[in-house]
Scaffold this active site. Structure first.
Site, PDB file in Angstrom:
ATOM      1  N   ASP A   1       3.934  -2.197   8.305  1.00 55.37           N
ATOM      2  CA  ASP A   1       2.849  -2.050   7.338  1.00 55.37           C
ATOM      3  C   ASP A   1       1.932  -0.914   7.781  1.00 55.37           C
ATOM      4  O   ASP A   1       1.977  -0.464   8.928  1.00 55.37           O
ATOM      5  CB  ASP A   1       2.056  -3.360   7.252  1.00 55.37           C
ATOM      6  CG  ASP A   1       1.233  -3.462   5.964  1.00 55.37           C
ATOM      7  OD1 ASP A   1       1.278  -2.529   5.142  1.00 55.37           O
ATOM      8  OD2 ASP A   1       0.547  -4.491   5.797  1.00 55.37           O
ATOM      9  N   GLY A   2       1.106  -0.455   6.877  1.00 51.71           N
ATOM     10  CA  GLY A   2       0.140   0.594   7.182  1.00 51.71           C
ATOM     11  C   GLY A   2      -1.178   0.003   7.653  1.00 51.71           C
ATOM     12  O   GLY A   2      -1.288  -1.194   7.936  1.00 51.71           O
TER      13      GLY A   2
ATOM     14  N   LYS B   1      -7.412  -3.655   7.820  1.00 50.20           N
ATOM     15  CA  LYS B   1      -6.467  -3.612   6.702  1.00 50.20           C
ATOM     16  C   LYS B   1      -7.096  -4.332   5.512  1.00 50.20           C
ATOM     17  O   LYS B   1      -8.079  -5.036   5.667  1.00 50.20           O
ATOM     18  CB  LYS B   1      -5.147  -4.288   7.091  1.00 50.20           C
ATOM     19  CG  LYS B   1      -4.389  -3.522   8.183  1.00 50.20           C
ATOM     20  CD  LYS B   1      -3.142  -4.248   8.685  1.00 50.20           C
ATOM     21  CE  LYS B   1      -2.232  -4.703   7.578  1.00 50.20           C
ATOM     22  NZ  LYS B   1      -1.854  -3.621   6.660  1.00 50.20           N
ATOM     23  N   GLY B   2      -6.526  -4.133   4.345  1.00 51.79           N
ATOM     24  CA  GLY B   2      -6.999  -4.861   3.172  1.00 51.79           C
ATOM     25  C   GLY B   2      -7.630  -3.996   2.106  1.00 51.79           C
ATOM     26  O   GLY B   2      -8.175  -4.509   1.131  1.00 51.79           O
ATOM     27  N   GLY B   3      -7.551  -2.668   2.281  1.00 46.56           N
ATOM     28  CA  GLY B   3      -8.069  -1.780   1.236  1.00 46.56           C
ATOM     29  C   GLY B   3      -7.398  -2.020  -0.105  1.00 46.56           C
ATOM     30  O   GLY B   3      -8.001  -1.858  -1.156  1.00 46.56           O
TER      31      GLY B   3
ATOM     32  N   GLU C   1      -0.748 -10.260   4.240  1.00 51.81           N
ATOM     33  CA  GLU C   1      -0.335  -9.361   5.317  1.00 51.81           C
ATOM     34  C   GLU C   1      -0.523 -10.047   6.672  1.00 51.81           C
ATOM     35  O   GLU C   1       0.317  -9.960   7.564  1.00 51.81           O
ATOM     36  CB  GLU C   1      -1.133  -8.060   5.254  1.00 51.81           C
ATOM     37  CG  GLU C   1      -0.759  -7.180   4.064  1.00 51.81           C
ATOM     38  CD  GLU C   1      -1.696  -6.008   3.844  1.00 51.81           C
ATOM     39  OE1 GLU C   1      -1.388  -5.168   2.980  1.00 51.81           O
ATOM     40  OE2 GLU C   1      -2.742  -5.930   4.517  1.00 51.81           O
TER      41      GLU C   1
ATOM     42  N   GLY D   1       0.815  -1.206   0.000  1.00 57.29           N
ATOM     43  CA  GLY D   1       0.000   0.000   0.000  1.00 57.29           C
ATOM     44  C   GLY D   1       0.850   1.257   0.000  1.00 57.29           C
ATOM     45  O   GLY D   1       2.080   1.206   0.038  1.00 57.29           O
ATOM     46  N   SER D   2       0.183   2.404  -0.033  1.00 55.89           N
ATOM     47  CA  SER D   2       0.890   3.674  -0.222  1.00 55.89           C
ATOM     48  C   SER D   2       1.838   3.989   0.932  1.00 55.89           C
ATOM     49  O   SER D   2       2.955   4.475   0.716  1.00 55.89           O
ATOM     50  CB  SER D   2      -0.123   4.812  -0.386  1.00 55.89           C
ATOM     51  OG  SER D   2      -0.967   4.908   0.749  1.00 55.89           O
ATOM     52  N   THR D   3       1.425   3.707   2.167  1.00 53.70           N
ATOM     53  CA  THR D   3       2.297   4.008   3.304  1.00 53.70           C
ATOM     54  C   THR D   3       3.489   3.063   3.327  1.00 53.70           C
ATOM     55  O   THR D   3       4.625   3.479   3.576  1.00 53.70           O
ATOM     56  CB  THR D   3       1.517   3.919   4.627  1.00 53.70           C
ATOM     57  OG1 THR D   3       0.304   4.653   4.500  1.00 53.70           O
ATOM     58  CG2 THR D   3       2.306   4.511   5.769  1.00 53.70           C
TER      59      THR D   3
END
Length: 215
Positions: free
Chosen positions: A76-77, A89-91, A98, A24-26
């Site tokens: 992780d983000g 989480k999981g978007g 993860e 993800g982005s983060t």
């Protein structure tokens, strides 16, 4: 704020070790930071194909989780996180991998910006990874739990499965709900990270990075 949190996470990475990397982005900010210290790392275990590619492009060796005995830290983000360090989480669709990497890691460091901190989980739709043939059955069962499941059309996970996003949940007991959803036949995993929440939250804010730890 995401970048500041990602930079702060480097302090949690033991030198000359393996590091678990989220998606993800983060997490991408964190991967960029890892690129600066890659000569001090043995390598990384990635929780998605996309993250694995990014790591390889930076020259960081990527290992399969099955070939790693232990993982000191996983970074992780989160889409949502509470002060008790339970998360949704999981978007991005990588929730199962993860969750597996987080289960192996001794320490889970979550990096997020202050918009992700919530009092109650559920405003962000809860992702559930489902075996394709069970999609309708699982959706019916999720309706009984009070949510509104929606098939994330056109999305296939790295594991070849589909995702249902549950809207309109107010998750007051995340550990119990995580367990209940996992027991529905056809569910691979759900995006509640409560049984194995974060150990540390590095929260990027306008006043710098705040550190919250699990009590």
């Amino acid at each position: 704020m995401k970048q500041a949190a990602a930079q702060a996470a480097i302090a949690y990475v033991p030198m000359d070790s393996m590091v678990g990397v989220g998606s993800g982005s983060t997490a991408n900010h964190f991967i960029a930071e890892l690129g600066r210290i890659k000569h001090k790392l043995q390598g990384a275990v990635a929780s998605s194909e996309a993250s694995a590619q990014r790591l390889k492009q930076l020259g960081i060796p990527v290992l399969e989780l099955n070939s790693v005995d232990e993982l000191p830290v996983y970074v992780d983000g989160a889409d949502e996180i509470t002060r008790h360090l339970a998360m949704i989480k999981g978007g991005g669709g990588a929730l199962t991998r993860e969750k597996i990497v987080a289960a192996v890691a001794r320490k889970f460091v979550c990096i997020a910006d202050e918009t992700k901190l919530v009092d109650v989980l559920g405003k962000f739709p809860l992702p559930v990874e489902v075996i394709p043939m069970a999609r309708s059955h699982v959706a019916r069962e999720l309706l009984k739990l009070g949510g509104q499941p929606e098939w994330r059309r056109g999305v296939v996970t790295d594991n070849g499965n589909v995702i249902l996003d549950i809207h309109n949940l107010e998750i007051l007991k995340p550990i119990e709900l995580e367990t209940t959803i996992n027991q529905i036949a056809g569910v691979v995993a759900n995006g509640l990270f409560a049984r194995r929440g974060a150990d540390v939250l590095l929260l990027g804010t306008g006043r710098g990075v705040q550190t919250l730890t699990r009590h």
